[in-house]
Design an enzyme around this catalytic site. Sequence first.
Site, PDB file in Angstrom:
ATOM      1  N   HIS A   1     -37.531  13.637 -13.768  1.00 22.19           N
ATOM      2  CA  HIS A   1     -37.042  14.419 -14.896  1.00 22.19           C
ATOM      3  C   HIS A   1     -38.187  14.611 -15.895  1.00 22.19           C
ATOM      4  O   HIS A   1     -39.254  13.994 -15.763  1.00 22.19           O
ATOM      5  CB  HIS A   1     -35.835  13.730 -15.568  1.00 22.19           C
ATOM      6  CG  HIS A   1     -36.134  12.392 -16.162  1.00 22.19           C
ATOM      7  ND1 HIS A   1     -35.712  11.213 -15.597  1.00 22.19           N
ATOM      8  CD2 HIS A   1     -36.822  12.042 -17.276  1.00 22.19           C
ATOM      9  CE1 HIS A   1     -36.127  10.204 -16.337  1.00 22.19           C
ATOM     10  NE2 HIS A   1     -36.804  10.679 -17.361  1.00 22.19           N
TER      11      HIS A   1
HETATM   12  P1  TYD Z   1     -31.779   7.513 -14.863  1.00 16.77           P
HETATM   13  O1  TYD Z   1     -32.161   8.562 -15.860  1.00 16.77           O
HETATM   14  O2  TYD Z   1     -31.276   7.975 -13.527  1.00 16.77           O
HETATM   15  O3  TYD Z   1     -32.980   6.490 -14.626  1.00 16.77           O
HETATM   16  P2  TYD Z   1     -34.472   6.752 -14.099  1.00 16.77           P
HETATM   17  O4  TYD Z   1     -35.046   7.851 -14.944  1.00 16.77           O
HETATM   18  O5  TYD Z   1     -35.175   5.442 -14.317  1.00 16.77           O
HETATM   19  O6  TYD Z   1     -34.459   7.099 -12.653  1.00 16.77           O
HETATM   20  O7  TYD Z   1     -30.701   6.580 -15.564  1.00 16.77           O
HETATM   21  C1  TYD Z   1     -29.806   5.758 -14.822  1.00 16.77           C
HETATM   22  C2  TYD Z   1     -28.536   5.582 -15.638  1.00 16.77           C
HETATM   23  O8  TYD Z   1     -28.792   4.845 -16.833  1.00 16.77           O
HETATM   24  C3  TYD Z   1     -27.913   6.909 -16.045  1.00 16.77           C
HETATM   25  O9  TYD Z   1     -26.504   6.804 -15.873  1.00 16.77           O
HETATM   26  C4  TYD Z   1     -28.221   7.017 -17.533  1.00 16.77           C
HETATM   27  C5  TYD Z   1     -28.298   5.561 -17.964  1.00 16.77           C
HETATM   28  N1  TYD Z   1     -29.195   5.338 -19.097  1.00 16.77           N
HETATM   29  C6  TYD Z   1     -28.681   4.909 -20.317  1.00 16.77           C
HETATM   30  O10 TYD Z   1     -27.464   4.721 -20.470  1.00 16.77           O
HETATM   31  N2  TYD Z   1     -29.541   4.690 -21.363  1.00 16.77           N
HETATM   32  C7  TYD Z   1     -30.875   4.869 -21.246  1.00 16.77           C
HETATM   33  O11 TYD Z   1     -31.633   4.646 -22.244  1.00 16.77           O
HETATM   34  C8  TYD Z   1     -31.411   5.322 -19.974  1.00 16.77           C
HETATM   35  C9  TYD Z   1     -32.890   5.531 -19.799  1.00 16.77           C
HETATM   36  C10 TYD Z   1     -30.532   5.529 -18.950  1.00 16.77           C
END
Ligand code: TYD
Length: 132
Positions: free
Chosen positions: A50
């Site tokens: 992302h």
């Molecule tokens: P995700 O964006 O998929 O993680 P990465 O970028 O590390 O692959 O996030 C995984 C889950 O965690 C998603 O449901 C959103 C949640 N999340 C939060 O609740 N708070 C946060 O600060 C972050 C970064 C993620």
Amino acid sequence: MKGVKELSFPVIGDFRGNLIALEGNKDIPFDVKRVYYIFDNKQDVVRGKHAHYNLKQVIFCPSGQCDFMLDNGEEKKTITLSSPDKAIYIEGNVWREFTNFSKGCSVVVLASEHYDESDYIRNYDDFIKAVK
Ligand code: TYD
């Protein structure tokens, strides 16, 4: 690389070992509003995938190592995160992907804003449209 800077943190070491202290608006170039970390990642997964419209982040790997691919729409670069005192500062709209997690790898992210899903660009084509 546009939107990305490499940071080096001062290490305070003595005979017992090492310590790194990070202060917002000083060692970290913004006021830290959120900290999150990823750990116990499977070796063959890709995390991240992302970009963000506004968020600033400092990212480092205090234990283990992983590869961190950065893409600002003009240039791509892969950096191995493997040192507690070396960090990546992302201040622009940059697509990022984490891969090749070693056993025991953890990645710490310091962020300038609270979690806000509307700041995410999760589709690569939308990211390219946003940066062009
Ligand atoms: P995700 O964006 O998929 O993680 P990465 O970028 O590390 O692959 O996030 C995984 C889950 O965690 C998603 O449901 C959103 C949640 N999340 C939060 O609740 N708070 C946060 O600060 C972050 C970064 C993620």
